[in-house]
Design a protein around this motif. Sequence first.
Motif, PDB file in Angstrom:
ATOM      1  N   HIS A   4       0.815  -1.213   0.000  1.00 37.35           N
ATOM      2  CA  HIS A   4       0.000   0.000   0.000  1.00 37.35           C
ATOM      3  C   HIS A   4       0.850   1.265   0.000  1.00 37.35           C
ATOM      4  CE1 HIS A   4      -3.595  -2.394   0.537  1.00 37.35           C
ATOM      5  NE2 HIS A   4      -3.048  -3.006   1.588  1.00 37.35           N
ATOM      6  N   ASP A   5       2.169   1.112   0.014  1.00 37.17           N
ATOM      7  CA  ASP A   5       3.040   2.282   0.100  1.00 37.17           C
ATOM      8  C   ASP A   5       3.367   2.873  -1.265  1.00 37.17           C
ATOM      9  OD1 ASP A   5       3.161   2.027   2.856  1.00 37.17           O
ATOM     10  OD2 ASP A   5       4.826   0.603   2.742  1.00 37.17           O
ATOM     11  N   GLY A   6       2.789   2.301  -2.323  1.00 43.08           N
ATOM     12  CA  GLY A   6       3.051   2.826  -3.653  1.00 43.08           C
ATOM     13  C   GLY A   6       4.254   2.146  -4.281  1.00 43.08           C
ATOM     14  N   PRO A   7       4.726   2.653  -5.416  1.00 37.25           N
ATOM     15  CA  PRO A   7       5.839   2.021  -6.127  1.00 37.25           C
ATOM     16  C   PRO A   7       7.113   1.998  -5.286  1.00 37.25           C
ATOM     17  CG  PRO A   7       4.741   3.675  -7.499  1.00 37.25           C
ATOM     18  CD  PRO A   7       4.220   3.843  -6.107  1.00 37.25           C
ATOM     19  N   ASP A   8       7.931   0.972  -5.528  1.00 32.61           N
ATOM     20  CA  ASP A   8       9.226   0.930  -4.849  1.00 32.61           C
ATOM     21  C   ASP A   8      10.175   1.918  -5.518  1.00 32.61           C
ATOM     22  OD1 ASP A   8      11.028  -0.490  -6.900  1.00 32.61           O
ATOM     23  OD2 ASP A   8       9.244  -1.762  -6.840  1.00 32.61           O
ATOM     24  N   PRO A   9      11.300   2.252  -4.873  1.00 34.25           N
ATOM     25  CA  PRO A   9      12.218   3.270  -5.411  1.00 34.25           C
ATOM     26  C   PRO A   9      12.729   2.952  -6.819  1.00 34.25           C
ATOM     27  CG  PRO A   9      12.718   2.846  -3.112  1.00 34.25           C
ATOM     28  CD  PRO A   9      11.686   1.833  -3.508  1.00 34.25           C
ATOM     29  N   ALA A  10      12.969   1.662  -7.120  1.00 29.59           N
ATOM     30  CA  ALA A  10      13.469   1.302  -8.453  1.00 29.59           C
ATOM     31  C   ALA A  10      12.415   1.616  -9.519  1.00 29.59           C
ATOM     32  CB  ALA A  10      13.837  -0.182  -8.498  1.00 29.59           C
ATOM     33  N   THR A  11      11.157   1.297  -9.218  1.00 22.27           N
ATOM     34  CA  THR A  11      10.072   1.576 -10.164  1.00 22.27           C
ATOM     35  C   THR A  11       9.892   3.078 -10.346  1.00 22.27           C
ATOM     36  OG1 THR A  11       8.929  -0.447  -9.504  1.00 22.27           O
ATOM     37  CG2 THR A  11       7.628   1.200 -10.670  1.00 22.27           C
ATOM     38  N   GLU A  12       9.932   3.815  -9.235  1.00 24.05           N
ATOM     39  CA  GLU A  12       9.770   5.271  -9.309  1.00 24.05           C
ATOM     40  C   GLU A  12      10.845   5.909 -10.181  1.00 24.05           C
ATOM     41  OE1 GLU A  12       9.632   6.508  -5.200  1.00 24.05           O
ATOM     42  OE2 GLU A  12       7.459   6.759  -5.324  1.00 24.05           O
ATOM     43  N   ALA A  13      12.100   5.452  -9.996  1.00 25.24           N
ATOM     44  CA  ALA A  13      13.207   6.016 -10.775  1.00 25.24           C
ATOM     45  C   ALA A  13      13.032   5.699 -12.262  1.00 25.24           C
ATOM     46  CB  ALA A  13      14.537   5.466 -10.266  1.00 25.24           C
ATOM     47  N   PHE A  14      12.634   4.470 -12.548  1.00 22.67           N
ATOM     48  CA  PHE A  14      12.466   4.068 -13.950  1.00 22.67           C
ATOM     49  C   PHE A  14      11.347   4.874 -14.604  1.00 22.67           C
ATOM     50  CE2 PHE A  14      10.677   1.474 -17.348  1.00 22.67           C
ATOM     51  CZ  PHE A  14      11.813   1.161 -18.074  1.00 22.67           C
ATOM     52  N   VAL A  15      10.222   5.002 -13.920  1.00 22.38           N
ATOM     53  CA  VAL A  15       9.084   5.750 -14.462  1.00 22.38           C
ATOM     54  C   VAL A  15       9.463   7.217 -14.673  1.00 22.38           C
ATOM     55  CG1 VAL A  15       6.751   6.579 -13.958  1.00 22.38           C
ATOM     56  CG2 VAL A  15       7.342   4.184 -13.543  1.00 22.38           C
ATOM     57  N   ALA A  16      10.216   7.779 -13.723  1.00 20.38           N
ATOM     58  CA  ALA A  16      10.614   9.193 -13.824  1.00 20.38           C
ATOM     59  C   ALA A  16      11.459   9.457 -15.060  1.00 20.38           C
ATOM     60  CB  ALA A  16      11.377   9.601 -12.566  1.00 20.38           C
ATOM     61  N   HIS A  17      12.249   8.466 -15.476  1.00 23.00           N
ATOM     62  CA  HIS A  17      13.164   8.656 -16.607  1.00 23.00           C
ATOM     63  C   HIS A  17      12.723   7.907 -17.862  1.00 23.00           C
ATOM     64  CE1 HIS A  17      15.962  10.772 -14.052  1.00 23.00           C
ATOM     65  NE2 HIS A  17      16.024   9.752 -13.218  1.00 23.00           N
ATOM     66  N   ARG A  18      11.525   7.348 -17.845  1.00 16.70           N
ATOM     67  CA  ARG A  18      11.098   6.491 -18.946  1.00 16.70           C
ATOM     68  C   ARG A  18      11.099   7.213 -20.299  1.00 16.70           C
ATOM     69  NH1 ARG A  18       7.438   4.787 -22.373  1.00 16.70           N
ATOM     70  NH2 ARG A  18       6.973   2.551 -22.562  1.00 16.70           N
ATOM     71  N   ASN A  19      10.535   8.416 -20.332  1.00 14.25           N
ATOM     72  CA  ASN A  19      10.465   9.145 -21.610  1.00 14.25           C
ATOM     73  C   ASN A  19      11.849   9.467 -22.143  1.00 14.25           C
ATOM     74  OD1 ASN A  19       7.703   9.014 -21.326  1.00 14.25           O
ATOM     75  ND2 ASN A  19       7.461  11.141 -20.677  1.00 14.25           N
ATOM     76  N   LEU A  20      12.757   9.821 -21.245  1.00 11.84           N
ATOM     77  CA  LEU A  20      14.145  10.086 -21.637  1.00 11.84           C
ATOM     78  C   LEU A  20      14.769   8.826 -22.224  1.00 11.84           C
ATOM     79  CD1 LEU A  20      17.000  11.568 -21.403  1.00 11.84           C
ATOM     80  CD2 LEU A  20      17.110  10.537 -19.143  1.00 11.84           C
ATOM     81  N   LEU A  21      14.592   7.690 -21.555  1.00 11.57           N
ATOM     82  CA  LEU A  21      15.194   6.439 -22.012  1.00 11.57           C
ATOM     83  C   LEU A  21      14.630   6.022 -23.366  1.00 11.57           C
ATOM     84  CD1 LEU A  21      15.137   4.480 -18.623  1.00 11.57           C
ATOM     85  CD2 LEU A  21      17.090   5.642 -19.673  1.00 11.57           C
ATOM     86  N   PHE A  22      13.317   6.210 -23.544  1.00  7.77           N
ATOM     87  CA  PHE A  22      12.720   5.892 -24.840  1.00  7.77           C
ATOM     88  C   PHE A  22      13.344   6.766 -25.927  1.00  7.77           C
ATOM     89  CE2 PHE A  22       9.821   6.933 -28.265  1.00  7.77           C
ATOM     90  CZ  PHE A  22       9.455   5.673 -28.726  1.00  7.77           C
ATOM     91  N   THR A  23      13.508   8.051 -25.636  1.00 13.63           N
ATOM     92  CA  THR A  23      14.045   8.978 -26.635  1.00 13.63           C
ATOM     93  C   THR A  23      15.479   8.624 -26.995  1.00 13.63           C
ATOM     94  OG1 THR A  23      12.623  10.689 -25.665  1.00 13.63           O
ATOM     95  CG2 THR A  23      14.277  11.422 -27.228  1.00 13.63           C
ATOM     96  N   VAL A  24      16.288   8.275 -26.002  1.00 14.74           N
ATOM     97  CA  VAL A  24      17.670   7.837 -26.273  1.00 14.74           C
ATOM     98  C   VAL A  24      17.653   6.634 -27.215  1.00 14.74           C
ATOM     99  CG1 VAL A  24      19.723   6.760 -25.266  1.00 14.74           C
ATOM    100  CG2 VAL A  24      18.671   8.708 -24.116  1.00 14.74           C
ATOM    101  N   ALA A  25      16.845   5.624 -26.861  1.00 14.21           N
ATOM    102  CA  ALA A  25      16.804   4.402 -27.665  1.00 14.21           C
ATOM    103  C   ALA A  25      16.257   4.672 -29.070  1.00 14.21           C
ATOM    104  CB  ALA A  25      15.965   3.343 -26.954  1.00 14.21           C
ATOM    105  N   TYR A  26      15.226   5.501 -29.147  1.00 14.93           N
ATOM    106  CA  TYR A  26      14.620   5.799 -30.452  1.00 14.93           C
ATOM    107  C   TYR A  26      15.607   6.551 -31.352  1.00 14.93           C
ATOM    108  CZ  TYR A  26      11.524   7.796 -33.980  1.00 14.93           C
ATOM    109  OH  TYR A  26      10.962   8.182 -35.174  1.00 14.93           O
ATOM    110  N   GLU A  27      16.327   7.506 -30.796  1.00 15.92           N
ATOM    111  CA  GLU A  27      17.285   8.262 -31.609  1.00 15.92           C
ATOM    112  C   GLU A  27      18.443   7.380 -32.067  1.00 15.92           C
ATOM    113  OE1 GLU A  27      18.452  12.135 -30.497  1.00 15.92           O
ATOM    114  OE2 GLU A  27      16.457  12.723 -29.836  1.00 15.92           O
TER     115      GLU A  27
END
Length: 294
Positions: A4-27
């Motif tokens: 019930h405490d929400g996402p774990d720190p690893a998930t939070e970090a990944f979600v926070a940077h997801r759009n950046l990571l997609f853009t790196v991979a796409y480029e």
Amino acid sequence: MSGHDGPDPATEAFVAHRNLLFTVAYEMLGSAADAEDVLQETWLRWAGVDLATVRDQRAYLVRIATRQALGRLRALGRRKESYVGPWLPEPLLTAPDVAEDVELADSVSMAMLLVLETLQPTERAVFVLREVFDLDYDEIAEAVDKNPAAVRQIAHRARSHVAARRPRGTGSPAEHRAALQAFQRAVQTGELQSLLDILAPEVVLLTDGGGIKQAALAPVIGAGMVAQVLSRITSTASLRPAQVNGHPALTVHLDGELDTVVAVRIDDGLITGLYAVRNPEKLSHMERETPVSR
């Protein structure tokens, strides 16, 4: 997840940077489908990392994604060798605000992605990480398994290569839209002279049907030849403006279904490049906006 405490720190970090990571991979790949696969692989590796040992989560995630993308880029190169006709990047429907970040919009444009296609895999990774995402040489060195001195040399070589080939980018977004509107009118009315007026003499048309849809198997070069091809667009087709890869573009619909995405390169007010993606396997990211970020 942690109850019930929400996402774990690893998930939070990944979600926070997801759009950046997609853009790196796409480029790096020019393929949204492959970029999504890289994200999945990045998450699987990130989930097993001891976060207590990570000093900079963003840099660490970018490093994982870059290594995964490099492996895919080499495999993608082999796939392109057997591709039917010209290979074009997968178009993305992007939000209007992407155009406000001029450097980001430039880096994901169809024209720039085609320039990046001319780089070697490591050169492409170094260029993207340095010029687009402003990583320092030490971070890039870890991502591509080179020493910083070698990365500086690679970056210099890649910059020179891209500078000689990149779009001149002389027009504002408003001028880009005006040129595209004039092009749309000319195609819809079938007025050959109006079409010739907006096409640069050396304009190049690339059509990607992937062997699935009818398309020219070689580049069509020159205003006269390109105008002839465009004049064959059926009068029943509906041309609609869209924001594709950070820039104004056109979509062609037949019987209400998306048939083709046409991105353009405009230099000095004239269209110098037309990139028509017809391969239906490459059009899935036109159904909804794809977030890109730096």
